[in-house]
Structures are given as C-alpha cells and as structure tokens.
Motif scaffolding. Structure first.
Motif, PDB file in Angstrom:
ATOM      1  N   GLU A 181      -8.575 -24.492 -18.090  1.00 33.61           N
ATOM      2  CA  GLU A 181      -7.302 -24.092 -18.676  1.00 33.61           C
ATOM      3  C   GLU A 181      -6.746 -22.900 -17.920  1.00 33.61           C
ATOM      4  N   GLY A 182      -5.434 -22.874 -17.804  1.00 34.28           N
ATOM      5  CA  GLY A 182      -4.765 -21.774 -17.123  1.00 34.28           C
ATOM      6  C   GLY A 182      -4.508 -20.612 -18.065  1.00 34.28           C
ATOM      7  N   PRO A 183      -3.719 -19.641 -17.634  1.00 34.27           N
ATOM      8  CA  PRO A 183      -3.422 -18.484 -18.481  1.00 34.27           C
ATOM      9  C   PRO A 183      -2.618 -18.872 -19.717  1.00 34.27           C
ATOM     10  N   ILE A 184      -2.721 -18.054 -20.746  1.00 38.05           N
ATOM     11  CA  ILE A 184      -1.989 -18.244 -21.995  1.00 38.05           C
ATOM     12  C   ILE A 184      -0.748 -17.353 -21.977  1.00 38.05           C
ATOM     13  N   VAL A 185       0.380 -17.929 -22.380  1.00 37.17           N
ATOM     14  CA  VAL A 185       1.632 -17.175 -22.469  1.00 37.17           C
ATOM     15  C   VAL A 185       2.057 -17.146 -23.932  1.00 37.17           C
ATOM     16  N   ILE A 186       2.039 -15.960 -24.534  1.00 29.66           N
ATOM     17  CA  ILE A 186       2.383 -15.783 -25.945  1.00 29.66           C
ATOM     18  C   ILE A 186       3.745 -15.106 -26.033  1.00 29.66           C
ATOM     19  N   VAL A 187       4.693 -15.773 -26.706  1.00 33.88           N
ATOM     20  CA  VAL A 187       6.061 -15.257 -26.814  1.00 33.88           C
ATOM     21  C   VAL A 187       6.410 -15.173 -28.302  1.00 33.88           C
ATOM     22  N   ARG A 188       6.635 -13.951 -28.796  1.00 38.92           N
ATOM     23  CA  ARG A 188       6.821 -13.771 -30.235  1.00 38.92           C
ATOM     24  C   ARG A 188       7.984 -12.828 -30.550  1.00 38.92           C
ATOM     25  N   ASN A 189       8.429 -12.916 -31.797  1.00 30.37           N
ATOM     26  CA  ASN A 189       9.367 -11.940 -32.377  1.00 30.37           C
ATOM     27  C   ASN A 189      10.651 -11.795 -31.575  1.00 30.37           C
ATOM     28  N   ASP A 190      11.380 -12.917 -31.450  1.00 28.15           N
ATOM     29  CA  ASP A 190      12.700 -12.901 -30.827  1.00 28.15           C
ATOM     30  C   ASP A 190      12.647 -12.411 -29.380  1.00 28.15           C
ATOM     31  N   SER A 191      11.678 -12.904 -28.640  1.00 29.00           N
ATOM     32  CA  SER A 191      11.546 -12.567 -27.219  1.00 29.00           C
ATOM     33  C   SER A 191      12.039 -13.730 -26.364  1.00 29.00           C
ATOM     34  N   LEU A 192      12.138 -13.483 -25.049  1.00 36.70           N
ATOM     35  CA  LEU A 192      12.667 -14.477 -24.121  1.00 36.70           C
ATOM     36  C   LEU A 192      11.788 -14.569 -22.888  1.00 36.70           C
ATOM     37  N   LEU A 193      11.404 -15.796 -22.536  1.00 34.98           N
ATOM     38  CA  LEU A 193      10.697 -16.077 -21.290  1.00 34.98           C
ATOM     39  C   LEU A 193      11.575 -17.001 -20.469  1.00 34.98           C
ATOM     40  N   ARG A 194      11.884 -16.598 -19.223  1.00 35.36           N
ATOM     41  CA  ARG A 194      12.790 -17.387 -18.384  1.00 35.36           C
ATOM     42  C   ARG A 194      12.161 -17.625 -17.021  1.00 35.36           C
ATOM     43  N   PHE A 195      12.176 -18.890 -16.610  1.00 40.24           N
ATOM     44  CA  PHE A 195      11.699 -19.282 -15.289  1.00 40.24           C
ATOM     45  C   PHE A 195      12.907 -19.559 -14.402  1.00 40.24           C
ATOM     46  N   ALA A 196      12.906 -18.983 -13.219  1.00 43.63           N
ATOM     47  CA  ALA A 196      13.969 -19.226 -12.248  1.00 43.63           C
ATOM     48  C   ALA A 196      13.316 -19.486 -10.897  1.00 43.63           C
ATOM     49  N   GLY A 197      13.428 -20.714 -10.400  1.00 43.06           N
ATOM     50  CA  GLY A 197      12.769 -21.044  -9.149  1.00 43.06           C
ATOM     51  C   GLY A 197      11.259 -21.021  -9.279  1.00 43.06           C
ATOM     52  N   PHE A 198      10.751 -21.393 -10.454  1.00 49.86           N
ATOM     53  CA  PHE A 198       9.321 -21.380 -10.729  1.00 49.86           C
ATOM     54  C   PHE A 198       8.585 -22.320  -9.784  1.00 49.86           C
ATOM     55  N   ALA A 199       7.456 -21.875  -9.241  1.00 51.54           N
ATOM     56  CA  ALA A 199       6.727 -22.676  -8.258  1.00 51.54           C
ATOM     57  C   ALA A 199       6.116 -23.929  -8.876  1.00 51.54           C
ATOM     58  N   ASP A 200       6.055 -24.991  -8.086  1.00 53.04           N
ATOM     59  CA  ASP A 200       5.532 -26.256  -8.579  1.00 53.04           C
ATOM     60  C   ASP A 200       4.035 -26.368  -8.308  1.00 53.04           C
ATOM     61  N   LYS A 201       3.488 -27.578  -8.493  1.00 50.47           N
ATOM     62  CA  LYS A 201       2.053 -27.805  -8.368  1.00 50.47           C
ATOM     63  C   LYS A 201       1.536 -27.486  -6.977  1.00 50.47           C
ATOM     64  N   ALA A 202       2.360 -27.665  -5.958  1.00 54.90           N
ATOM     65  CA  ALA A 202       1.920 -27.397  -4.594  1.00 54.90           C
ATOM     66  C   ALA A 202       1.557 -25.935  -4.392  1.00 54.90           C
ATOM     67  N   ALA A 203       2.209 -25.040  -5.144  1.00 49.15           N
ATOM     68  CA  ALA A 203       1.942 -23.609  -4.994  1.00 49.15           C
ATOM     69  C   ALA A 203       1.011 -23.075  -6.073  1.00 49.15           C
ATOM     70  N   SER A 204       1.007 -23.688  -7.241  1.00 51.33           N
ATOM     71  CA  SER A 204       0.176 -23.217  -8.355  1.00 51.33           C
ATOM     72  C   SER A 204      -1.102 -24.037  -8.439  1.00 51.33           C
ATOM     73  N   SER A 205      -2.201 -23.355  -8.744  1.00 55.84           N
ATOM     74  CA  SER A 205      -3.479 -24.052  -8.866  1.00 55.84           C
ATOM     75  C   SER A 205      -3.913 -24.208 -10.319  1.00 55.84           C
ATOM     76  N   VAL A 206      -3.253 -23.510 -11.253  1.00 56.23           N
ATOM     77  CA  VAL A 206      -3.579 -23.626 -12.676  1.00 56.23           C
ATOM     78  C   VAL A 206      -2.283 -23.757 -13.474  1.00 56.23           C
ATOM     79  N   ARG A 207      -2.404 -24.354 -14.663  1.00 51.30           N
ATOM     80  CA  ARG A 207      -1.253 -24.570 -15.536  1.00 51.30           C
ATOM     81  C   ARG A 207      -1.241 -23.530 -16.660  1.00 51.30           C
ATOM     82  N   PRO A 208      -0.235 -22.672 -16.744  1.00 51.25           N
ATOM     83  CA  PRO A 208      -0.122 -21.783 -17.908  1.00 51.25           C
ATOM     84  C   PRO A 208       0.383 -22.552 -19.124  1.00 51.25           C
TER      85      PRO A 208
END
Length: 320
Positions: A181-208
């Motif tokens: 398992e990859g890293p855990i991303v916890i987003v709470r209490n009216d927060s914002l997570l935004r991906f812009a140009g996020f790398a694909d499988k070729a660049a990432s070795s684990v799935r968050p």
C-alpha cells in the motif's frame, strides 16, 4: 533619465536596508546636491543590490519573499530556511530548491501561511521523516509542491481549512520489495487537495489512497492520477475534468459526490476498478462509453444516484 528614476525608485524601496549597511548622504530642501555625493549614493545602492543577488529580498512593506535553497550539502537546509526568523514572520514564502535532496520540515504548516516549495526540474527528490506519521501536515494554511518525487512518504494530513496543491509530483518508494500500500492522504474539516499535472504510473511507484471527510478533491485538466482507494464521506466532493484517473476503489458515502469527465470521441472509461455509492451520494460520469458501468463493478444504494452520461461536454464537471 529613466535609469536615474529607476535608481531613485529602488533606492526608496530599499532605503531602510541601505541605511543599515552604509551611511548615505542626506540633502535638505534648498540645498544644492553635490554631484560627487549623489554618485556615491548611487554606488552604495549598486553595491547593496549586488550583495542581495541570489538571496531573499525583503521589502519592508511586503509580506512575501523568495528564498534560494541548496540541499546538496545539508538535507535540512529547507527546514532551516522555512523556520528562520526571516521566513517565519512572513505570511507568504517561496522556497526555490536549487539542488540536492531536501528533507521536508517535520512541523505542521499552519496559522494561515502560504508556502510554495519548487524544484528546477521534475523528479527532484523530497525525503520525509520516518518518525512522524503525518510527515506532510497542513493545518489552516496552504502549501504547494512543484516538480518533486515524494520519497518514502507515510501520510499527508490536511485539516481545519487547509489546502495542498501538488504540481507535477510523483510518489516513490525506495523499499525493496515495494510496499503493498502507498501513502495515506487524510483530508478533513473543509480542506482542499488539488492535483495539477500529477505524475502517472510511469513516474510513481506506489499508489496513494485518499480518505476525505467534508472536504474537496480537485484533479485539474490534463492531470494523470495514479491512485489507490478514494473514499469520500460526509459531504465531500471530487472533480475529475479531463483527467487520466487510474485508481482502485471509488467509494461515496453520506451525501458525497463525484463528477468526472473523460475526453475523446465516443467517451472513455473512468479508470477505476469498483464503485460504491450510498447514503444520499451522487456519482456522475460525463462522456461515458456506455449508458451503464461497463468496466468495473458498481454498487449503488436505493437512496443514491449514479449517472453514466453519453456524449457529455464536461460542462457539469468544471472545477470549483
């Protein structure tokens, strides 16, 4: 004349800095300005400007500064820079990493600060502490990471009106074999997570994997998202407009919503392996290849809604 006005303007802005560094000639009303003394003032200004090149420039009435960071000799250089007195008294800071692998600061960013950390090219390594679970934490502040490979990251924690923007980043692990398992991303209490140009499988070795409650997740136009599970609950919302989503399970619970648009003539699959929509939640896939789910298992409770819309234009799935 333009050059003289430019020097006068810069000199006015940096006057407190110059005064601390060197005594300047002061002219009074009705007094003739001696050319030699004026030239000496300009020379002092030029010397001070040259000494500031490559360092941060703090304008007295400004609330932002750019810091050049070199981690080639000291991985803690980034943390030392952001925790310096000069940086801590600013609400907006840009740390431009020039070289080396920087260790991300252990403390939680907050107090309404805006921090942008950038690398000169994609794939620059950002390492994280193994002693802290939330090795990337933001509370009531904003952080942007640009062009980094997030290495051996355990968890991202966003809470209390926090926001994190990841621009052209990848998630990698140095473990052998790779973790299940990859890293855990916890987003709470009216927060914002935004991906812009996020790398694909070729660049990432684990799935968050993302777990959000009462928060928003945005995947910007053209972003490729190599993710694990996506779990949205308690009114959370996710937009995926023209994004290349490559994820495992997508779960919507308790008045949550997902809106995804896949471009291409005739539509395209969303890129998930299973879908679960329950407790008053809504799922919409614009420009789907079929009117019903075709490439993954879908479970939709009677009190929820799932729509696979053919020939969609993406207008309904614009980012907020």
């Amino acid at each position: 004349m333009d050059q003289i006005m430019r020097h006068l303007l810069i000199g006015f802005i940096l006057l407190p800095v110059l005064a601390a560094a060197q005594e300047l000639h002061v002219f009074r009303n009705g007094e003739s300005a001696d050319a030699e003394k004026v030239n000496e003032n300009f020379s002092a200004l030029e010397q001070q400007l040259d000494s500031l090149k490559g360092d941060q420039v703090l304008v007295p009435w400004a609330d932002h500064a750019r810091f050049m960071v070199d981690c080639s000799a000291d991985p803690l250089a980034l943390q030392k820079t952001l925790e310096s007195e000069a940086a801590m008294r600013l609400n907006s800071v840009h740390a431009a990493v020039q070289s080396g692998s920087c260790r991300f600061p252990d403390h939680v960013f907050g107090a309404g600060r805006t921090v942008w950390i950038s690398a000169p090219e994609e794939g620059a390594s950002m390492i994280f502490s193994e002693e802290v679970f939330c090795s990337l934490g933001v509370k009531n502040g904003h952080v942007t990471l640009t062009r980094f490979a997030l290495t051996d990251l355990s968890a991202i924690c966003l809470y209390a009106n926090a926001s994190l923007q990841l621009e052209s980043v990848s998630f990698v692990s140095t473990q052998d074999p790779l973790p299940a398992e990859g890293p855990i991303v916890i987003v709470r209490n009216d927060s914002l997570l935004r991906f812009a140009g996020f790398a694909d499988k070729a660049a990432s070795s684990v799935r968050p994997s993302i777990y959000a409650t009462n928060s928003d997740i945005d995947l910007a136009v053209g972003a490729a998202a190599y993710l694990g599970d996506i779990d949205l609950a308690l009114g959370s919302r996710m937009w995926c407009r023209e994004c290349g989503l490559d994820a495992l399970a997508l779960r919507l619970d308790t008045n949550s919503s997902f809106c995804g648009y896949t471009p291409g003539q005739g539509g395209a699959d969303l890129g998930i392996t299973s879908l679960n929509v329950r407790a008053g939640s809504v799922f919409l896939h614009e420009n789907a290849p079929e009117s019903t789910a075709s490439s993954y298992e879908a479970l939709v409770s009677s009190d929820s809604t799932a729509i696979w819309e053919k020939d969609g234009t993406g207008d309904r799935c614009g980012l907020r």
